[in-house]
Design a protein around this motif. Structure first.
Motif, mmCIF file in Angstrom:
data_model
loop_
_atom_site.group_PDB
_atom_site.id
_atom_site.type_symbol
_atom_site.label_atom_id
_atom_site.label_comp_id
_atom_site.label_asym_id
_atom_site.label_seq_id
_atom_site.Cartn_x
_atom_site.Cartn_y
_atom_site.Cartn_z
ATOM 1 N N ARG A 18 57.482 18.410 27.384
ATOM 2 C CA ARG A 18 57.182 17.401 28.406
ATOM 3 C C ARG A 18 57.870 17.705 29.745
ATOM 4 O O ARG A 18 57.190 17.676 30.770
ATOM 5 C CB ARG A 18 57.552 16.017 27.920
ATOM 6 C CG ARG A 18 57.246 14.953 28.961
ATOM 7 C CD ARG A 18 57.321 13.627 28.360
ATOM 8 N NE ARG A 18 56.065 13.407 27.680
ATOM 9 C CZ ARG A 18 55.473 12.247 27.574
ATOM 10 N NH1 ARG A 18 56.045 11.197 28.081
ATOM 11 N NH2 ARG A 18 54.336 12.110 26.958
ATOM 12 N N VAL A 49 53.395 20.533 36.825
ATOM 13 C CA VAL A 49 52.584 19.666 37.684
ATOM 14 C C VAL A 49 53.244 19.530 39.053
ATOM 15 O O VAL A 49 52.579 19.603 40.090
ATOM 16 C CB VAL A 49 52.386 18.281 37.023
ATOM 17 C CG1 VAL A 49 51.794 17.275 38.003
ATOM 18 C CG2 VAL A 49 51.523 18.406 35.792
ATOM 19 N N THR A 103 53.953 13.510 42.373
ATOM 20 C CA THR A 103 53.980 13.722 40.925
ATOM 21 C C THR A 103 54.210 12.403 40.194
ATOM 22 O O THR A 103 53.532 12.103 39.206
ATOM 23 C CB THR A 103 55.077 14.740 40.545
ATOM 24 O OG1 THR A 103 54.841 15.956 41.260
ATOM 25 C CG2 THR A 103 55.102 15.008 39.066
ATOM 26 N N GLY A 130 51.113 10.330 40.279
ATOM 27 C CA GLY A 130 50.134 10.853 39.334
ATOM 28 C C GLY A 130 50.434 10.432 37.914
ATOM 29 O O GLY A 130 49.534 10.006 37.174
ATOM 30 N N TYR A 131 51.694 10.524 37.513
ATOM 31 C CA TYR A 131 52.058 10.142 36.154
ATOM 32 C C TYR A 131 52.017 8.628 35.960
ATOM 33 O O TYR A 131 51.778 8.147 34.855
ATOM 34 C CB TYR A 131 53.433 10.698 35.778
ATOM 35 C CG TYR A 131 53.338 12.096 35.240
ATOM 36 C CD1 TYR A 131 52.928 12.328 33.940
ATOM 37 C CD2 TYR A 131 53.629 13.196 36.033
ATOM 38 C CE1 TYR A 131 52.811 13.601 33.431
ATOM 39 C CE2 TYR A 131 53.516 14.483 35.549
ATOM 40 C CZ TYR A 131 53.113 14.684 34.243
ATOM 41 O OH TYR A 131 52.993 15.946 33.756
ATOM 42 N N ALA A 187 49.767 6.749 37.480
ATOM 43 C CA ALA A 187 48.341 6.406 37.489
ATOM 44 C C ALA A 187 47.654 6.761 36.171
ATOM 45 O O ALA A 187 46.636 6.155 35.833
ATOM 46 C CB ALA A 187 47.645 7.122 38.640
ATOM 47 N N LEU A 188 48.193 7.724 35.424
ATOM 48 C CA LEU A 188 47.563 8.135 34.162
ATOM 49 C C LEU A 188 47.377 6.993 33.174
ATOM 50 O O LEU A 188 46.287 6.833 32.623
ATOM 51 C CB LEU A 188 48.361 9.273 33.521
ATOM 52 C CG LEU A 188 48.074 10.664 34.053
ATOM 53 C CD1 LEU A 188 49.002 11.676 33.391
ATOM 54 C CD2 LEU A 188 46.639 11.048 33.805
ATOM 55 N N PRO A 189 48.386 6.165 32.896
ATOM 56 C CA PRO A 189 48.166 5.058 31.950
ATOM 57 C C PRO A 189 47.119 4.067 32.449
ATOM 58 O O PRO A 189 46.360 3.510 31.650
ATOM 59 C CB PRO A 189 49.539 4.386 31.841
ATOM 60 C CG PRO A 189 50.510 5.390 32.317
ATOM 61 C CD PRO A 189 49.799 6.263 33.279
ATOM 62 N N VAL A 244 44.464 4.777 34.359
ATOM 63 C CA VAL A 244 43.155 5.404 34.165
ATOM 64 C C VAL A 244 42.774 5.397 32.698
ATOM 65 O O VAL A 244 41.625 5.096 32.343
ATOM 66 C CB VAL A 244 43.158 6.841 34.741
ATOM 67 C CG1 VAL A 244 41.901 7.596 34.343
ATOM 68 C CG2 VAL A 244 43.318 6.808 36.237
ATOM 69 N N ARG A 245 43.730 5.679 31.826
ATOM 70 C CA ARG A 245 43.443 5.666 30.383
ATOM 71 C C ARG A 245 43.066 4.265 29.914
ATOM 72 O O ARG A 245 42.154 4.099 29.095
ATOM 73 C CB ARG A 245 44.649 6.188 29.606
ATOM 74 C CG ARG A 245 44.803 7.681 29.730
ATOM 75 C CD ARG A 245 45.970 8.186 28.910
ATOM 76 N NE ARG A 245 46.132 9.613 29.114
ATOM 77 C CZ ARG A 245 47.290 10.237 29.123
ATOM 78 N NH1 ARG A 245 48.415 9.567 28.924
ATOM 79 N NH2 ARG A 245 47.346 11.538 29.319
ATOM 80 N N LYS A 252 39.623 3.521 31.089
ATOM 81 C CA LYS A 252 38.660 4.294 30.301
ATOM 82 C C LYS A 252 38.406 3.625 28.959
ATOM 83 O O LYS A 252 37.281 3.580 28.480
ATOM 84 C CB LYS A 252 39.210 5.707 30.084
ATOM 85 C CG LYS A 252 38.210 6.777 30.314
ATOM 86 C CD LYS A 252 38.876 8.114 30.128
ATOM 87 C CE LYS A 252 38.031 9.166 30.756
ATOM 88 N NZ LYS A 252 38.592 10.484 30.645
#
Length: 129
Positions: free
Chosen positions: A7, A14, A104, A107-108, A110-112, A114-115, A118
């Motif tokens: 990780r 990234v 960075t 971005g990290y 925003a990932l949860p 977006v998931r 989705k």
């Protein structure tokens, strides 16, 4: 245990990939920055750059009619009469590194989101429409 080690390397990878975007962001933040002077003396030491000032200019050639005055960053406009400009490379690189860290992290973070979108189908329905 292997997942724990991979990780930080993934985040570092990234981060390194985002650094060119961070350099562009630093450049555009310089262009967007402005300086407020309350006297003629302040104009001689105008500092620009966000979050750390990394460009210093002597803008005392401009004679505003009243103070305080807000001036934006100026590029070298005329070769025969350039604006005295000094650059602090260390602060410039620090700005790029800070912007890279911020991009960075965004971005990290925003990932949860977006998931989750989705999973609920909000993203796929807006793409299909």
């Amino acid at each position: 245990m292997r997942k724990i080690r991979s990780r930080p390397l993934r985040v570092l990878r990234v981060y390194l990939c985002v650094l060119p975007l961070a350099a562009m962001a630093t450049f555009y933040l310089l262009l967007a920055d402005s300086f407020t002077a309350s006297s003629v003396r302040d104009l001689a030491d105008a500092r620009f750059g966000l979050p750390l000032a990394w460009v210093q200019q002597d803008l005392s050639r401009y004679e505003p009619t009243s103070f305080p005055v807000t001036m934006s960053f100026h590029w070298q406009r005329a070769w025969y009469d350039p604006i005295a400009t000094n650059y602090d490379a260390v602060a410039g690189v620090a700005n790029v590194l800070l912007a890279g860290a911020a991009l960075t992290a965004c971005g990290y973070l925003a990932l949860p989101v977006v998931r989750a979108l989705k999973r609920t189908g909000a993203v796929s329905s807006s793409v299909e429409a």
